[in-house]
Design a protein around this motif. Structure first.
Motif, PDB file in Angstrom:
ATOM      1  N   MET A   1       0.824  -1.134  -0.074  1.00 27.85           N
ATOM      2  CA  MET A   1      -0.169   0.188   0.100  1.00 27.85           C
ATOM      3  C   MET A   1       1.056   1.313   0.218  1.00 27.85           C
ATOM      4  O   MET A   1       1.824   1.364   0.685  1.00 27.85           O
ATOM      5  CB  MET A   1      -0.974   0.147   1.293  1.00 27.85           C
ATOM      6  N   THR A   2       0.423   2.288  -0.845  1.00 33.62           N
ATOM      7  CA  THR A   2       1.494   3.438  -0.936  1.00 33.62           C
ATOM      8  C   THR A   2       1.468   4.085   0.340  1.00 33.62           C
ATOM      9  O   THR A   2       0.172   4.123   1.207  1.00 33.62           O
ATOM     10  CB  THR A   2       0.738   4.281  -2.049  1.00 33.62           C
ATOM     11  N   ASP A   3       2.359   4.928   0.458  1.00 36.20           N
ATOM     12  CA  ASP A   3       2.209   5.595   1.845  1.00 36.20           C
ATOM     13  C   ASP A   3       1.815   7.035   1.452  1.00 36.20           C
ATOM     14  O   ASP A   3       2.335   7.709   0.422  1.00 36.20           O
ATOM     15  CB  ASP A   3       3.666   5.831   2.644  1.00 36.20           C
ATOM     16  N   TYR A   4       1.079   7.863   2.255  1.00 37.04           N
ATOM     17  CA  TYR A   4       0.843   9.080   2.134  1.00 37.04           C
ATOM     18  C   TYR A   4       0.899  10.054   3.298  1.00 37.04           C
ATOM     19  O   TYR A   4       0.994   9.522   4.390  1.00 37.04           O
ATOM     20  CB  TYR A   4      -0.894   9.336   1.811  1.00 37.04           C
ATOM     21  N   SER A   5       1.267  11.402   3.077  1.00 38.33           N
ATOM     22  CA  SER A   5       1.170  12.058   4.101  1.00 38.33           C
ATOM     23  C   SER A   5      -0.025  12.879   4.616  1.00 38.33           C
ATOM     24  O   SER A   5      -0.936  13.381   3.582  1.00 38.33           O
ATOM     25  CB  SER A   5       2.096  13.405   3.779  1.00 38.33           C
ATOM     26  N   ALA A   6      -0.451  12.867   5.969  1.00 35.26           N
ATOM     27  CA  ALA A   6      -1.710  13.401   6.424  1.00 35.26           C
ATOM     28  C   ALA A   6      -1.814  14.949   5.987  1.00 35.26           C
ATOM     29  O   ALA A   6      -2.803  15.730   5.538  1.00 35.26           O
ATOM     30  CB  ALA A   6      -1.979  13.393   7.883  1.00 35.26           C
ATOM     31  N   LEU A   7      -0.664  15.745   5.969  1.00 33.53           N
ATOM     32  CA  LEU A   7      -0.471  17.334   5.825  1.00 33.53           C
ATOM     33  C   LEU A   7      -0.970  17.252   4.413  1.00 33.53           C
ATOM     34  O   LEU A   7      -1.626  18.205   4.025  1.00 33.53           O
ATOM     35  CB  LEU A   7       0.768  17.648   6.042  1.00 33.53           C
ATOM     36  N   LEU A   8      -0.050  16.486   3.445  1.00 32.17           N
ATOM     37  CA  LEU A   8      -0.445  16.799   1.872  1.00 32.17           C
ATOM     38  C   LEU A   8      -1.937  16.116   1.539  1.00 32.17           C
ATOM     39  O   LEU A   8      -2.555  17.027   0.757  1.00 32.17           O
ATOM     40  CB  LEU A   8       0.593  16.237   1.311  1.00 32.17           C
ATOM     41  N   SER A   9      -2.146  15.273   2.279  1.00 28.40           N
ATOM     42  CA  SER A   9      -3.412  14.822   1.723  1.00 28.40           C
ATOM     43  C   SER A   9      -4.595  15.707   1.970  1.00 28.40           C
ATOM     44  O   SER A   9      -5.814  15.659   1.430  1.00 28.40           O
ATOM     45  CB  SER A   9      -3.782  13.645   2.421  1.00 28.40           C
ATOM     46  N   ALA A  10      -4.361  16.725   3.054  1.00 31.36           N
ATOM     47  CA  ALA A  10      -5.349  17.730   3.105  1.00 31.36           C
ATOM     48  C   ALA A  10      -5.643  18.970   2.383  1.00 31.36           C
ATOM     49  O   ALA A  10      -6.223  19.859   2.483  1.00 31.36           O
ATOM     50  CB  ALA A  10      -5.201  18.242   4.650  1.00 31.36           C
ATOM     51  N   ILE A  11      -4.654  18.702   1.379  1.00 32.57           N
ATOM     52  CA  ILE A  11      -4.596  20.051   0.303  1.00 32.57           C
ATOM     53  C   ILE A  11      -5.119  19.462  -1.145  1.00 32.57           C
ATOM     54  O   ILE A  11      -4.698  18.673  -1.636  1.00 32.57           O
ATOM     55  CB  ILE A  11      -2.974  20.304  -0.043  1.00 32.57           C
ATOM     56  N   ARG A  15      -1.717  15.770  -5.756  1.00 34.99           N
ATOM     57  CA  ARG A  15      -1.868  14.617  -5.328  1.00 34.99           C
ATOM     58  C   ARG A  15      -0.306  14.268  -5.190  1.00 34.99           C
ATOM     59  O   ARG A  15       0.510  14.872  -5.835  1.00 34.99           O
ATOM     60  CB  ARG A  15      -2.160  13.894  -6.746  1.00 34.99           C
ATOM     61  N   HIS A  16      -0.176  13.240  -4.481  1.00 30.84           N
ATOM     62  CA  HIS A  16       1.246  12.959  -4.185  1.00 30.84           C
ATOM     63  C   HIS A  16       1.316  11.471  -3.620  1.00 30.84           C
ATOM     64  O   HIS A  16       0.194  10.856  -3.505  1.00 30.84           O
ATOM     65  CB  HIS A  16       1.756  13.663  -2.786  1.00 30.84           C
ATOM     66  N   GLY A  17       2.315  11.071  -3.149  1.00 36.43           N
ATOM     67  CA  GLY A  17       2.385   9.640  -2.631  1.00 36.43           C
ATOM     68  C   GLY A  17       3.908   9.377  -2.586  1.00 36.43           C
ATOM     69  O   GLY A  17       4.858   9.812  -3.396  1.00 36.43           O
ATOM     70  N   PRO A  26       3.794   5.722  -7.215  1.00 40.23           N
ATOM     71  CA  PRO A  26       2.144   5.518  -6.688  1.00 40.23           C
ATOM     72  C   PRO A  26       1.248   5.685  -7.633  1.00 40.23           C
ATOM     73  O   PRO A  26       1.357   6.222  -8.415  1.00 40.23           O
ATOM     74  CB  PRO A  26       2.020   6.645  -5.785  1.00 40.23           C
ATOM     75  N   THR A  27       0.088   4.617  -7.566  1.00 39.32           N
ATOM     76  CA  THR A  27      -0.749   4.486  -8.496  1.00 39.32           C
ATOM     77  C   THR A  27      -1.369   5.612  -8.879  1.00 39.32           C
ATOM     78  O   THR A  27      -1.776   5.842 -10.096  1.00 39.32           O
ATOM     79  CB  THR A  27      -2.019   3.209  -8.029  1.00 39.32           C
ATOM     80  N   ASP A  28      -1.714   6.502  -7.964  1.00 42.39           N
ATOM     81  CA  ASP A  28      -2.326   7.614  -8.314  1.00 42.39           C
ATOM     82  C   ASP A  28      -1.314   8.597  -9.147  1.00 42.39           C
ATOM     83  O   ASP A  28      -2.218   9.559  -9.717  1.00 42.39           O
ATOM     84  CB  ASP A  28      -2.710   8.520  -6.868  1.00 42.39           C
ATOM     85  N   LEU A  29      -0.289   8.521  -9.191  1.00 44.33           N
ATOM     86  CA  LEU A  29       0.668   9.318 -10.010  1.00 44.33           C
ATOM     87  C   LEU A  29       0.789   8.467 -11.382  1.00 44.33           C
ATOM     88  O   LEU A  29       1.718   9.413 -11.964  1.00 44.33           O
ATOM     89  CB  LEU A  29       1.816   9.598  -9.233  1.00 44.33           C
ATOM     90  N   GLN A  30       0.808   7.484 -11.514  1.00 47.74           N
ATOM     91  CA  GLN A  30       1.103   6.892 -12.830  1.00 47.74           C
ATOM     92  C   GLN A  30       0.796   7.233 -14.138  1.00 47.74           C
ATOM     93  O   GLN A  30       1.375   7.564 -15.279  1.00 47.74           O
ATOM     94  CB  GLN A  30       0.950   5.257 -12.643  1.00 47.74           C
TER      95      GLN A  30
END
Length: 237
Positions: A1-11, A15-17, A26-30
């Motif tokens: 499972m991809t790791d995400y930042s709680a700080l960045l996920s709130a923006i 998109r990040h990962g 990360p799948t969201d960025l492919q």
């Protein structure tokens, strides 16, 4: 499972990962892979402004942009990936920070680039998976070099004999540089086990240190070329 930042996920605007052995990018960025700038990471401190997709950046260990639709990424396999975003998502950055980069000031160089246009107090930073203090054993000379060159508590730099805590060093630096918030998204690349039942790997992350130990025991064991994980971020709107 991809790791995400709680700080960045709130923006909402980004998109990040942070990748791992199951999904290096990360799948969201492919979908944005082809927009990534071309660069060569050299454990340096050069930060490049990215103004167009697939820009040729030469030697660079940090990237910065305010342009939507361009995926900024760094490759790591024990070094620190650090992702930056303005709190409204209007500008972003990434750096690859190994022990050399931390000593030589790559985080300070990124802060200086941000401050050409803005204040670090309007930005947040997220540190991804990297070699942890639990496993990152080095020689005493390197520990002493960190203690001599950085004005940080000795125990923060090396919480146990001949071990370095790269994440703690980065967190301390980023807070002193005035970033609004800093979080740690990810665990030790050397020892963290894979808990995804759909994947066969024993370990979650690619690790240069772990791979080197394996190759010392078995020279036929493959290297990590092509298997580094990406940490990435993109402005989507």
């Amino acid at each position: 499972m991809t790791d995400y930042s709680a700080l960045l996920s709130a923006i909402p605007a980004i998109r990040h990962g942070f990748g791992n052995k199951s999904a290096l990018l990360p799948t969201d960025l492919q979908h944005y892979r082809d927009t990534q700038p071309e660069k060569r990471q050299v454990h340096g401190t050069r930060i490049v402004d990215v103004n167009q997709p697939a820009q040729a950046c030469g030697d660079a260990d940090g990237l910065y942009t305010a342009q939507p639709g361009i995926l900024l990424s760094v490759l790591t396999a024990d070094c620190l990936p650090v992702i930056f975003s303005r709190r409204d998502g209007s500008a972003i950055g990434v750096v690859h920070a190994g022990w050399r980069g931390l000593l030589d000031g790559i985080l300070e160089h990124m802060a200086a680039r941000i401050e050409q246009d803005d204040s670090t107090s309007a930005w947040v930073a997220a540190i991804g998976p990297a070699a942890g203090a639990c496993c990152y054993q080095v020689n005493q000379e390197l520990v002493e070099l960190f203690q001599q060159r950085l004005s940080l508590p000795a125990k923060l730099i090396s919480p146990q004999t001949r071990h370095l805590d790269l994440t703690a060093i980065a967190q301390y630096k980023l807070r002193n540089l005035g970033f609004a918030a800093v979080d740690n998204a990810g665990s030790c690349t050397i020892c963290t086990l894979n808990h995804d039942p759909q994947q066969p790997q024993r370990f979650k992350y690619t690790s240069f240190r772990r791979n080197s130990h394996r190759r010392a025991q078995d020279p036929a064991h493959p290297g990590i070329k092509g298997r580094n994980q990406y940490a990435g971020i993109i402005i989507t709107n």
